[in-house]
Scaffold this motif. Structure first.
Motif, short mmCIF file in Angstrom:
data_model
loop_
_atom_site.label_atom_id
_atom_site.label_comp_id
_atom_site.label_asym_id
_atom_site.label_seq_id
_atom_site.Cartn_x
_atom_site.Cartn_y
_atom_site.Cartn_z
N ARG A 1 0.82 -1.22 0.00
CA ARG A 1 0.00 0.00 0.00
C ARG A 1 0.85 1.27 0.00
O ARG A 1 0.53 2.23 -0.67
CB ARG A 1 -0.93 0.00 1.20
N ALA A 2 1.88 1.29 0.78
CA ALA A 2 2.68 2.50 0.94
C ALA A 2 3.80 2.56 -0.11
O ALA A 2 4.06 1.60 -0.82
CB ALA A 2 3.28 2.55 2.34
N PHE A 3 4.44 3.71 -0.17
CA PHE A 3 5.67 3.85 -0.95
C PHE A 3 6.56 4.85 -0.22
O PHE A 3 6.10 5.64 0.59
CB PHE A 3 5.39 4.30 -2.39
N HIS A 4 7.84 4.76 -0.50
CA HIS A 4 8.79 5.68 0.11
C HIS A 4 9.13 6.74 -0.93
O HIS A 4 9.34 6.43 -2.10
CB HIS A 4 10.06 4.94 0.53
N ASP A 5 9.17 7.99 -0.50
CA ASP A 5 9.58 9.05 -1.42
C ASP A 5 10.59 9.94 -0.71
O ASP A 5 10.56 10.10 0.50
CB ASP A 5 8.39 9.88 -1.88
N ARG A 6 11.50 10.45 -1.50
CA ARG A 6 12.48 11.41 -1.00
C ARG A 6 12.62 12.51 -2.04
O ARG A 6 12.92 12.25 -3.20
CB ARG A 6 13.84 10.75 -0.76
N ALA A 7 12.34 13.73 -1.61
CA ALA A 7 12.52 14.88 -2.49
C ALA A 7 14.00 15.21 -2.55
O ALA A 7 14.67 15.31 -1.52
CB ALA A 7 11.73 16.07 -1.97
N LEU A 8 14.52 15.35 -3.75
CA LEU A 8 15.93 15.71 -3.91
C LEU A 8 16.06 17.22 -3.91
O LEU A 8 15.24 17.92 -4.52
CB LEU A 8 16.49 15.12 -5.20
N ARG A 9 17.07 17.68 -3.23
CA ARG A 9 17.36 19.12 -3.20
C ARG A 9 17.98 19.53 -4.53
O ARG A 9 18.59 18.72 -5.22
CB ARG A 9 18.29 19.44 -2.04
N GLU A 10 17.83 20.78 -4.87
CA GLU A 10 18.35 21.27 -6.15
C GLU A 10 19.86 21.04 -6.29
O GLU A 10 20.34 20.78 -7.39
CB GLU A 10 18.04 22.76 -6.30
N GLU A 11 20.59 21.11 -5.19
CA GLU A 11 22.04 20.98 -5.28
C GLU A 11 22.50 19.53 -5.34
O GLU A 11 23.68 19.26 -5.57
CB GLU A 11 22.72 21.70 -4.12
N GLU A 12 21.59 18.58 -5.14
CA GLU A 12 21.98 17.17 -5.22
C GLU A 12 22.29 16.79 -6.66
O GLU A 12 21.70 17.30 -7.60
CB GLU A 12 20.88 16.27 -4.66
#
Length: 143
Positions: free
Chosen positions: A99-110
């Protein structure tokens, strides 16, 4: 845990790059089957064609998916992943994804290229292939 509880704290931002990880129910290796893996690839492409996301890199592993994507102007992250999971599960005949998922927002400098390399190298680290080019279910715009 309710569906709403899974989304607490999740924020979608247009134009933001996200690294998504989602797994199959009970981590079943559904995508060892070539046709099943390509079905998921087809559904990701469909979402890109609809204009909701830009696909930067992805790998479909036997029991999970990693997808580096950039949200379009009016796209919602949860809706996008729900559509991917729903459409692929429907095409493959039933419950497919956790049901779930993992998300990570990447920063612009990554470094997006480094993130993409990490994603597409998953089959090497997992010992599924000895050469990256031998794994058919991966891609990145930089390859």
């Amino acid at each position: 845990m309710t569906r709403d509880a899974l989304h607490i704290g999740r924020y979608s931002e247009s134009g933001r790059v996200y690294l998504i990880t989602t797994a199959t129910v009970d981590r079943r290796p559904v995508f060892e089957d070539f046709a099943c893996a390509r079905c998921v690839v087809g559904e990701m492409r469909y979402l890109v064609e609809q204009g909701g996301v830009a696909s930067l890199a992805w790998v479909v592993m036997p029991d999970h998916l990693h997808w580096l994507l950039q949200l379009g102007e009016h796209a919602d992250l949860s809706d996008t992943i729900r559509a991917l999971k729903g459409r692929s599960a429907h095409r493959l005949g039933g419950p497919l994804w956790q049901r779930a998922f993992h998300d990570r927002a990447l920063r612009e400098e990554e470094d997006l290229v480094a993130a993409a390399r990490y994603i597409v190298a998953n089959p090497l680290r997992a010992g599924l292939v000895t050469r990256l080019g031998d794994y058919p279910h991966r891609d990145a715009i930089w390859l």
